[in-house]
Design an enzyme around this catalytic site. Structure first.
Site, PDB file in Angstrom:
ATOM      1  N   ARG A  54     -42.301  -4.481  54.186  1.00  0.00           N
ATOM      2  CA  ARG A  54     -41.022  -3.911  53.751  1.00  0.00           C
ATOM      3  C   ARG A  54     -40.313  -4.752  52.715  1.00  0.00           C
ATOM      4  O   ARG A  54     -39.910  -4.257  51.676  1.00  0.00           O
ATOM      5  CB  ARG A  54     -40.083  -3.720  54.936  1.00  0.00           C
ATOM      6  CG  ARG A  54     -40.183  -2.374  55.572  1.00  0.00           C
ATOM      7  CD  ARG A  54     -39.471  -2.392  56.886  1.00  0.00           C
ATOM      8  NE  ARG A  54     -39.731  -3.667  57.558  1.00  0.00           N
ATOM      9  CZ  ARG A  54     -38.837  -4.616  57.745  1.00  0.00           C
ATOM     10  NH1 ARG A  54     -37.609  -4.451  57.355  1.00  0.00           N
ATOM     11  NH2 ARG A  54     -39.165  -5.734  58.348  1.00  0.00           N
ATOM     12  N   THR A  55     -40.160  -6.028  52.996  1.00  0.00           N
ATOM     13  CA  THR A  55     -39.412  -6.878  52.067  1.00  0.00           C
ATOM     14  C   THR A  55     -40.129  -6.942  50.726  1.00  0.00           C
ATOM     15  O   THR A  55     -39.501  -6.878  49.671  1.00  0.00           O
ATOM     16  CB  THR A  55     -39.227  -8.289  52.664  1.00  0.00           C
ATOM     17  OG1 THR A  55     -38.588  -8.154  53.927  1.00  0.00           O
ATOM     18  CG2 THR A  55     -38.386  -9.168  51.767  1.00  0.00           C
ATOM     19  N   LYS A  83     -56.503 -23.254  50.885  1.00  0.00           N
ATOM     20  CA  LYS A  83     -57.302 -24.399  50.438  1.00  0.00           C
ATOM     21  C   LYS A  83     -56.478 -25.681  50.427  1.00  0.00           C
ATOM     22  O   LYS A  83     -56.929 -26.714  49.971  1.00  0.00           O
ATOM     23  CB  LYS A  83     -57.859 -24.135  49.042  1.00  0.00           C
ATOM     24  CG  LYS A  83     -58.843 -22.981  48.990  1.00  0.00           C
ATOM     25  CD  LYS A  83     -59.339 -22.762  47.559  1.00  0.00           C
ATOM     26  CE  LYS A  83     -59.719 -21.320  47.328  1.00  0.00           C
ATOM     27  NZ  LYS A  83     -58.889 -20.692  46.280  1.00  0.00           N
ATOM     28  N   ARG A 104     -41.772 -15.805  50.512  1.00  0.00           N
ATOM     29  CA  ARG A 104     -41.631 -15.770  51.965  1.00  0.00           C
ATOM     30  C   ARG A 104     -42.589 -16.800  52.538  1.00  0.00           C
ATOM     31  O   ARG A 104     -43.768 -16.838  52.161  1.00  0.00           O
ATOM     32  CB  ARG A 104     -41.962 -14.398  52.541  1.00  0.00           C
ATOM     33  CG  ARG A 104     -42.109 -14.492  54.071  1.00  0.00           C
ATOM     34  CD  ARG A 104     -42.234 -13.184  54.762  1.00  0.00           C
ATOM     35  NE  ARG A 104     -40.985 -12.459  54.700  1.00  0.00           N
ATOM     36  CZ  ARG A 104     -40.595 -11.594  55.644  1.00  0.00           C
ATOM     37  NH1 ARG A 104     -41.342 -11.378  56.696  1.00  0.00           N
ATOM     38  NH2 ARG A 104     -39.467 -10.951  55.502  1.00  0.00           N
ATOM     39  N   HIS A 132     -32.892 -15.225  56.097  1.00  0.00           N
ATOM     40  CA  HIS A 132     -33.364 -14.064  55.356  1.00  0.00           C
ATOM     41  C   HIS A 132     -32.150 -13.536  54.581  1.00  0.00           C
ATOM     42  O   HIS A 132     -31.585 -12.503  54.919  1.00  0.00           O
ATOM     43  CB  HIS A 132     -33.907 -13.013  56.329  1.00  0.00           C
ATOM     44  CG  HIS A 132     -34.778 -11.993  55.675  1.00  0.00           C
ATOM     45  ND1 HIS A 132     -34.941 -11.907  54.305  1.00  0.00           N
ATOM     46  CD2 HIS A 132     -35.521 -10.984  56.194  1.00  0.00           C
ATOM     47  CE1 HIS A 132     -35.763 -10.906  54.025  1.00  0.00           C
ATOM     48  NE2 HIS A 132     -36.127 -10.333  55.148  1.00  0.00           N
TER      49      HIS A 132
END
Ligand code: ZN
Lengths: 306, 157
Positions: A54-55, A83, A104, A132
């Site tokens: 969604r975000t 990695k 995020r 958030h």
């Protein structure tokens, strides 16, 4: 005033800044066409070290509606983080590829790394359980649209207040407004963390921690529901017992004020029954739509194209 | 006779080194520990615990020959012995007197306990805390915003 380049918390955002975003988001909402080439030639990088459909879609939609382009990745498996690359290196690399980025990450404190290592504006798309901010801003925008103001409102936040990353961001945003009363409704296992409580005290926000929403439902202007996740409970019996008492159905809402609104950051599972969707107070789908306007406003503001 | 001996030990002068006075009673061992002074330290070290003091009823004192505090050591010391007085001794004289004070910000010497904090995950940043409260001592991580207090904090000092 130094222009804002990084948004990783609502702690340091002033009421004036929030209001300027809301004013711009509202202008965009009323005249979307006018903004369709504001970011032509600009690139937004979406760095999602943790998947969030969604975000990410909301940010992508925002940039595309501004006429810009997007590039990025979702989930750490597809990136070089798997990695062993540091966030600092990823940001320095992306500085050469994009004009603005959203990140995020499950780690907390990423904002400080961005401040130190990024020359382009960076926005949090969710930071661990810490923050958030853009979700909180679109929540505040939705509240403001419904009441014309945020000052003086009575707002309850219900559900998982401990792990919900939007909760601190929303609380610090609400704390910027005058005379707001907040009720924090949760089982004792999922109360806000101490560092958040300390901040609320420093802000002088009026807040009460309770475990039953029915005590205050008739006074509320806003009820913000978040999901309680099964994984948070070592004992599944506790979860089953609590699940039902933190569930919203039309009968929970029978005594609410006429102007009352119900919000949820989505996705919901069964904390709000589908019958509630048809009630006028259910604003969660509007919230999701508002997310695009608010994120468009944030992108414009950070890029300095208004 | 015993008390006379004790008194003499405390007032014995050192040629050069550091005398830390007005340490909260019982904290002297901790002070030595923080300064890395152990059984292998090659010079004279005097420690007195729970000595009568005009200013604070009881206090601890340590004298360490041949020791100068680094800024990190002073910072750490201020957290366990706030308001202690550090006397820098040179040629038997007090060259400088510093009253320790808990700083506004604490860096490097303490680790954040949040495993998801960027400072614990090989990012090129080192821990920084702001002091939320001095009494009791409460620190806040500049990165993840979590608080560090009580036993979690004292275990690191
Ligand atoms: Zn931390």
């Amino acid at each position: 005033m130094k222009s804002t380049k990084f948004i990783f918390t609502t702690l340091n955002l002033s009421k004036e800044f929030l209001e300027s975003i809301f004013t711009l988001a509202s202008k965009i909402e009323q005249n979307l066409e006018n903004y369709s080439d504001k970011c032509k030639g600009k690139i937004l990088a979406t760095l999602f070290f943790e998947p969030s459909t969604r975000t990410m879609l909301s940010f992508e939609s925002a940039m595309l509606r501004l006429g810009g382009s997007i590039l990025g990745f979702s989930s750490a498996k597809t990136s070089s983080l798997a990695k062993g690359e540091t966030i600092a290196d990823t940001l320095r690399m992306i500085n050469g590829y994009a004009d603005i980025a959203v990140i995020r990450h499950f780690l907390e404190g990423v904002g400080e790394i961005a401040k130190k290592y990024s020359s382009i504006p960076v926005i949090s798309g969710g930071t661990g359980t810490q923050a958030h901010p853009t979700q909180a801003m679109l929540d505040l925008y939705t509240i403001k649209n419904a009441f014309g103001t945020i000052d003086g409102l009575k707002v309850a936040l219900m559900g998982d207040l401990k792990y919900g990353r939007t909760i601190p961001s929303l609380l610090y945003g609400l704390a910027k407004y005058e005379n707001v009363t907040v009720y924090l409704v949760s089982p004792k296992e999922l109360k806000i963390r101490n560092h958040v409580r300390q901040r609320l005290k420093d802000f002088n926000l009026k807040f009460y921690e309770i475990d039953d929403v029915s005590q205050i439902i008739d006074e509320l202007d806003v009820l913000y529901v978040t999901r309680i996740q099964k994984e948070r409970f070592p004992d599944q019996l506790d979860y089953e017992r609590l699940k039902s008492s933190y569930k919203i159905s039309p009968s929970t809402l029978k005594d609410t004020k006429k102007s009352f609104i119900l919000l949820h950051p989505l996705p919901r599972v069964d904390e709000i029954t589908p019958e509630v969707d048809d009630l006028g107070c259910a604003k969660y789908f509007e919230q999701a739509k508002n997310g695009v306007y608010v994120r468009m406003a944030i992108i414009l503001k950070l890029l300095g194209v208004e | 006779m015993e008390t006379v001996k004790e008194k003499k030990l405390i007032v014995t002068k050192i040629k050069e080194g550091t005398v830390i006075d007005r340490i909260p009673p019982g904290k002297a061992m901790k002070v030595l520990h923080v300064l890395g002074i152990n059984e292998n330290y090659p010079y004279t070290v005097a420690l007195a615990m729970r000595v009568k003091s005009k200013k604070m009823q009881l206090k601890d004192i340590v004298k360490i020959k041949g020791k100068m505090l680094t800024p990190e050591e002073s910072q750490k010391l201020s957290l366990i012995a706030p308001n202690a007085v550090v006397n820098i001794i040179n040629d038997y004289k007090v060259e400088k007197k510093i009253v320790l004070e808990i700083p506004e910000q604490v860096s490097e010497i303490i680790r954040c306990l949040n495993p998801n904090c960027v400072t614990n995950n090989r990012e090129p940043v080192s821990p920084i805390f702001s002091v939320v409260s001095k009494e009791p001592l409460i620190l806040r991580c500049k990165y993840c915003d979590r608080l560090l207090e009580g036993q979690n904090l004292s275990e690191q000092l």
